[in-house]
Design a protein around this motif. Structure first.
Motif, PDB file in Angstrom:
ATOM      1  N   LEU A  13      20.323  85.955 -26.034  1.00 17.21           N
ATOM      2  CA  LEU A  13      19.188  86.378 -25.193  1.00 17.21           C
ATOM      3  C   LEU A  13      18.628  87.697 -25.695  1.00 17.21           C
ATOM      4  O   LEU A  13      17.421  87.867 -25.850  1.00 17.21           O
ATOM      5  N   ALA A  14      19.558  88.636 -25.966  1.00 18.45           N
ATOM      6  CA  ALA A  14      19.153  89.977 -26.389  1.00 18.45           C
ATOM      7  C   ALA A  14      18.426  89.898 -27.734  1.00 18.45           C
ATOM      8  O   ALA A  14      17.451  90.618 -27.962  1.00 18.45           O
ATOM      9  N   CYS A 218      20.424  96.288 -24.204  1.00 12.18           N
ATOM     10  CA  CYS A 218      19.680  95.696 -23.084  1.00 12.18           C
ATOM     11  C   CYS A 218      18.307  96.341 -22.996  1.00 12.18           C
ATOM     12  O   CYS A 218      18.196  97.569 -23.019  1.00 12.18           O
ATOM     13  N   PRO A 219      17.248  95.516 -22.878  1.00 13.57           N
ATOM     14  CA  PRO A 219      15.899  96.080 -22.814  1.00 13.57           C
ATOM     15  C   PRO A 219      15.626  96.867 -21.517  1.00 13.57           C
ATOM     16  O   PRO A 219      14.770  97.737 -21.504  1.00 13.57           O
ATOM     17  N   ARG A 220      16.350  96.553 -20.430  1.00 18.89           N
ATOM     18  CA  ARG A 220      16.149  97.279 -19.156  1.00 18.89           C
ATOM     19  C   ARG A 220      17.514  97.571 -18.538  1.00 18.89           C
ATOM     20  O   ARG A 220      17.900  96.944 -17.553  1.00 18.89           O
ATOM     21  N   THR A 294      23.108 100.066 -22.276  1.00 24.01           N
ATOM     22  CA  THR A 294      22.072 100.944 -22.818  1.00 24.01           C
ATOM     23  C   THR A 294      21.245 100.114 -23.801  1.00 24.01           C
ATOM     24  O   THR A 294      21.382  98.890 -23.854  1.00 24.01           O
ATOM     25  N   ASP A 295      20.438 100.795 -24.591  1.00 20.82           N
ATOM     26  CA  ASP A 295      19.656 100.062 -25.599  1.00 20.82           C
ATOM     27  C   ASP A 295      20.451  99.923 -26.902  1.00 20.82           C
ATOM     28  O   ASP A 295      19.915  99.542 -27.926  1.00 20.82           O
ATOM     29  N   LYS A 296      21.748 100.241 -26.841  1.00 23.80           N
ATOM     30  CA  LYS A 296      22.601 100.096 -28.033  1.00 23.80           C
ATOM     31  C   LYS A 296      23.717  99.100 -27.771  1.00 23.80           C
ATOM     32  O   LYS A 296      24.170  98.973 -26.633  1.00 23.80           O
TER      33      LYS A 296
END
Ligand code: OGA
Ligand code: NI
Length: 370
Positions: A13-14, A218-220, A294-296
């Motif tokens: 998904l990511a 994660c985008p959000r 996070t975005d990582k």
């Protein structure tokens, strides 16, 4: 039958660059993480104690033992040094974990936790068990393996890639168990009990399960959990955490979430689990914790130590008295362990889900009637 979303990996998904997590992952407003992870509000950093396990049990370890007691009382967890594992070895384990999760989907599917297309079982690769349409899913994929006792290993779920994986895990299992045993002995001593006390309760052939968790970017991040709030299904858990990216949070004093610092690979984290809470009659408490994203990407390798399945879990007689009545009922270790999965899917604590806590009202009613 498995739930229809059971095979949907978060990593894929990511990778699809969807902008926002699908509805199934989005938390109700009141449950959303509001602090920590460096993305929201002012994070509060937990100043958790560090224990030198190399010193525990040595002559003159009074100071270390006192630190251990204080750590258990105020946090239910602590970092450990003195475990004898070289930093390079710990790096290799997380590198191998990363390599595994970076394999193409069809390679990882070989170790799927859904067998014959429609049967879920805890061991293997995939997402955690999905029971209902309402269940909000965690933003992580995992590989789950029994590593001890050795004869119980289901090697068909152990990755062939990277080739070093198996050897590293065999060695890590041995070394991590030494940490577990040292801590278990020291915990008994802090209670004034013999060091074999808890070892005798859980048995020599303890069960160890390794959970390799992959938290994709994660985008959000503010909308999801990497891993929902829970206590661990273990006597004690030994965690090897990502040294670059944080996200683990602890519920402090029952109401506020604090961030755990990013640890270096000199340190492991040790967390008290539900089974210890029961055996110690609540002298030691299993802390509620969760992971925010996070975005990582982030990884962890977590070892859960559980009693031999046929053992009874109950408050130890030595820790029960008029001053401190038994807080929990007796339950078989296997019943408790199986119940964990139902409780986890439902987002509840196993101790509550299985109603292992003694109802205090009953006692109160009896004594006021008398
Ligand atoms: C767990 C857990 C924390 C982490 O696997 O039970 O709490 O940081 N993991 O992955
Ligand atoms: Ni946990």
């Amino acid at each position: 039958m498995v739930h229809r979303v059971q095979g949907q990996m978060v990593q894929e998904l990511a990778a699809a660059d969807i902008g926002a997590p699908p509805r199934r992952y989005v938390l109700k407003e009141e449950d959303r993480p509001t602090a920590g992870g460096g993305v929201r509000g002012q994070p509060e950093m937990a100043a958790i104690p560090t224990i030198d396990v190399g010193r525990l049990g040595e002559p003159g370890d009074v100071e270390e033992a006192a630190k251990l007691w204080a750590a258990l009382q105020s946090w239910g967890l602590f970092t450990v040094t003195g475990h004898g594992m070289p930093e390079a070895f710990m790096d290799e384990i997380l590198d191998a974990t990363r390599e595994f999760f970076h394999l193409p989907p069809e390679e990882k599917e070989k170790y799927s936790n859904v067998v014959d297309g429609d049967k879920f079982q805890p061991e293997g690769y995939g997402i955690d068990r999905v029971d209902t349409d309402e269940q909000i899913l965690d933003w992580c994929d995992r590989l789950y393996l029994q590593v001890q006792p050795e004869e119980e290993r289901q090697l068909q779920f152990w990755p062939d890639h990277p080739p070093a994986f198996r050897g590293l895990m065999e060695e890590y299992a041995v070394r991590s168990e030494q940490v577990f045993k040292r801590v278990l002995a020291a915990m008994a001593r802090t209670l004034g009990l013999k060091e074999e006390f808890f070892v005798n309760k859980v048995g020599e052939r303890i069960a160890a399960y390794a959970r390799f968790t992959y938290y994709p970017p994660c985008p959000r991040p503010e909308l999801v959990y990497g891993l929902k709030p829970h206590t661990d299904n273990s006597v004690i858990t030994v965690l090897l955490l990502d040294k670059h990216v944080g996200g683990l949070q602890l519920l402090k004093d029952g109401h506020r979430w604090v961030d755990l610092p990013v640890l270096t690979h000199h340190e492991l984290l040790v967390v008290v689990g539900d089974e210890m809470e029961i055996m110690s009659n609540g002298v030691f408490n299993a802390p509620v914790h969760r992971v925010v994203t996070t975005d990582k990407e982030r990884m962890s390798v977590v070892m859960f130590y559980q009693p031999e399945p046929h053992k009874d879990l109950a408050p130890s007689e030595e820790l029960v008295g008029d001053e401190r009545p038994a807080l929990y009922k007796k339950v078989k270790a296997k019943t408790f362990g199986d119940g964990f999965w139902d409780a986890f899917a439902a987002g509840e604590r196993t101790i509550d889900f299985l109603k292992v806590k003694v109802e205090r009202q009953e006692t109160a009613a009896v004594s006021s009637a008398g």
